[in-house]
Design a protein around this motif. Structure first.
Motif, PDB file in Angstrom:
ATOM      1  N   ASP A 322       0.817  -1.221   0.000  1.00 38.63           N
ATOM      2  CA  ASP A 322       0.000   0.000   0.000  1.00 38.63           C
ATOM      3  C   ASP A 322       0.847   1.266   0.000  1.00 38.63           C
ATOM      4  O   ASP A 322       0.368   2.349  -0.346  1.00 38.63           O
ATOM      5  CB  ASP A 322      -0.949   0.009   1.195  1.00 38.63           C
ATOM      6  N   GLU A 323       2.136   1.150   0.362  1.00 42.19           N
ATOM      7  CA  GLU A 323       3.018   2.319   0.427  1.00 42.19           C
ATOM      8  C   GLU A 323       3.637   2.672  -0.930  1.00 42.19           C
ATOM      9  O   GLU A 323       4.210   3.753  -1.076  1.00 42.19           O
ATOM     10  CB  GLU A 323       4.154   2.057   1.427  1.00 42.19           C
ATOM     11  N   LEU A 324       3.535   1.791  -1.914  1.00 40.09           N
ATOM     12  CA  LEU A 324       4.247   1.991  -3.181  1.00 40.09           C
ATOM     13  C   LEU A 324       3.885   3.288  -3.924  1.00 40.09           C
ATOM     14  O   LEU A 324       4.756   3.867  -4.579  1.00 40.09           O
ATOM     15  CB  LEU A 324       4.040   0.782  -4.095  1.00 40.09           C
ATOM     16  N   PRO A 325       2.629   3.768  -3.884  1.00 43.00           N
ATOM     17  CA  PRO A 325       2.349   5.048  -4.552  1.00 43.00           C
ATOM     18  C   PRO A 325       3.174   6.211  -4.026  1.00 43.00           C
ATOM     19  O   PRO A 325       3.250   7.262  -4.677  1.00 43.00           O
ATOM     20  CB  PRO A 325       0.851   5.249  -4.281  1.00 43.00           C
ATOM     21  N   GLN A 326       3.823   6.038  -2.870  1.00 43.00           N
ATOM     22  CA  GLN A 326       4.656   7.111  -2.336  1.00 43.00           C
ATOM     23  C   GLN A 326       5.933   7.303  -3.148  1.00 43.00           C
ATOM     24  O   GLN A 326       6.724   8.209  -2.869  1.00 43.00           O
ATOM     25  CB  GLN A 326       4.978   6.822  -0.865  1.00 43.00           C
TER      26      GLN A 326
END
Length: 422
Positions: A322-326
């Motif tokens: 879930d953190e990858l869009p960062q």
């Protein structure tokens, strides 16, 4: 160094035969035989020269590691990369300036596997070792706070039994009684490590207590600016590469999030970044849309077994996908791969009022992975955040490539185990 020699008799993971023998086997011997069976006959001579060189680099690297590390705990892991980078660089110079042919793939694999093995041994040894450390209760009868990895022994006087101790610790910045000054000098001469208690606790726990916040390892409250600039460049380049490589995965996850529950694909939230400046962070939505959009302090906290988290979201949180869009935030210069996790603006403002020095964590760029996350996991309550802040301060005080690499190694374990996710 004597501390580690003493412990090597008690903890198998700290023994020379495990560190050196395992490294030689996994990084040199096994790759050599695999390559030997797959390369052309005319390249065997080059492979053998590379094999001999790698053995030398591994021996030198392990020797450096066991002789330059002083404090047990986190600092031991921080020396792994420098020690082996130096030994393999020296080997490369021998090959280049000696005009000796070598196999680049074999050399690169040996270096990478050496690091992986030593980090693995470091993590296992930290879990298995129990140190007996004597301390001087001259100004306080309270046993030093630390993990279960240490058995603290209060020393009643200079005539105490030191034979069973791995080390002695005290505050070396105060004026000690003359009899203790002489005793500590005698212990050091006899090969018994004498540690500064504050520094020892920081290395054992990976934390800097709030009341102990002073300067960092470079003698200033401001971390090394040169590394900050280099790190930003590395972050940007790797983010560009990651965005291209992970694009198919990101699209697949986006479709799954969209189809699994109602709401937008991305979750956005205002958080506090470098120098206290707010920025909008991007994540894959992991909660039900009606509840994930709520505002306020309570809504910003993710509780244990939070009912707002969707089944797909729970998996994304556990694996940190879930953190990858960062990656977008990294490309915009708002975040780094490694650094203190940025808090929601509403929580950050609350913590600033409740916790002294909280704003100091904004001195470096926030990150997707952080020292507090790999040691403590997700927290939200003020008391837990205070403890988390100790880890953030340790990272800032020891801001360097070495601790970043240590965080990367521990993040792999975190992703595989789901440690700290909510």
């Amino acid at each position: 160094m004597e501390l580690f020699l003493v412990k090597s008799r008690r903890s198998a993971w700290n023994r020379l035969v495990v560190q050196l023998g395992g490294c030689l086997l996994t990084a040199a011997v096994i790759p050599f035989f695999i390559r030997y069976l797959t390369i052309d006959a005319d390249a065997v001579g080059t492979l053998e020269q590379t094999f001999v060189g790698c053995i030398g680099a591994i021996v030198v690297g392990v020797w450096l590691l066991r002789n330059v590390t002083t404090y047990p705990g986190v600092e031991t892991g921080a020396y792994i990369l420098p020690a082996f980078a130096l030994s393999y660089f020296a080997l490369l110079m021998v090959f280049v300036f000696g005009r000796i042919e070598y196999n680049r793939l074999t050399l690169s694999l040996a270096f990478a596997i050496s690091l992986i093995w030593l980090f693995f041994v470091h993590f296992k040894s930290q879990r298995s070792q129990i140190l007996r450390i004597g301390y001087l209760p001259l100004f306080s009868d309270t046993e030093p706070a630390c993990s279960t990895a240490v058995e603290w022994i209060a020393l009643a006087g200079v005539e105490s039994d030191f034979s069973t101790l791995d080390a002695v610790a005290t505050d070396l910045r105060i004026d000690l009684p003359e009899d203790w000054d002489r005793k500590l000098a005698d212990l050091a001469l006899a090969g018994v490590p004498v540690f500064h208690l504050k520094h020892l606790l920081e290395s054992l726990t990976g934390r800097v207590e709030l009341e102990h916040l002073s300067e960092n390892s470079f003698g200033s409250l401001i971390p090394l600016s040169a590394y900050q600039s280099i790190k930003y460049g590395i972050d940007f380049i790797t983010a560009v590469v990651a965005a291209a490589v992970l694009l198919p995965l990101l699209l697949i996850v986006a479709i799954i999030v969209k189809c699994s529950s109602q709401g937008s694909i991305l979750f956005t939230q205002w958080r506090i970044g470098t120098r206290g400046e707010p920025f909008k962070v991007y994540k894959f939505r992991t909660m039900t849309a009606s509840l994930s959009s709520e505002s306020g302090r309570e809504a910003a906290m993710t509780k244990l077994n939070d009912t707002r988290v969707t089944p797909v979201g729970r998996f994304l949180r556990k694996t940190r996908i879930d953190e990858l869009p960062q990656i977008v935030n990294i490309l915009r210069g708002e975040m780094s791969w490694i650094g203190p996790r940025p808090e929601a603006e509403v929580l950050s403002r609350w913590y600033e009022k409740e916790i002294p020095f909280y704003r100091y964590r904004h001195i470096v760029r926030p990150g997707i992975a952080g020292w507090a996350q790999v040691n403590q996991g997700h927290v939200a309550d003020v008391d837990e955040v205070r403890s988390k802040l100790h880890y953030d301060f340790y990272y800032i005080k020891n801001f360097s490539p070495w601790i970043d690499l240590l965080i990367i190694a521990r993040t792999v374990r975190t992703v595989l185990t789901g440690f700290g996710s909510r």
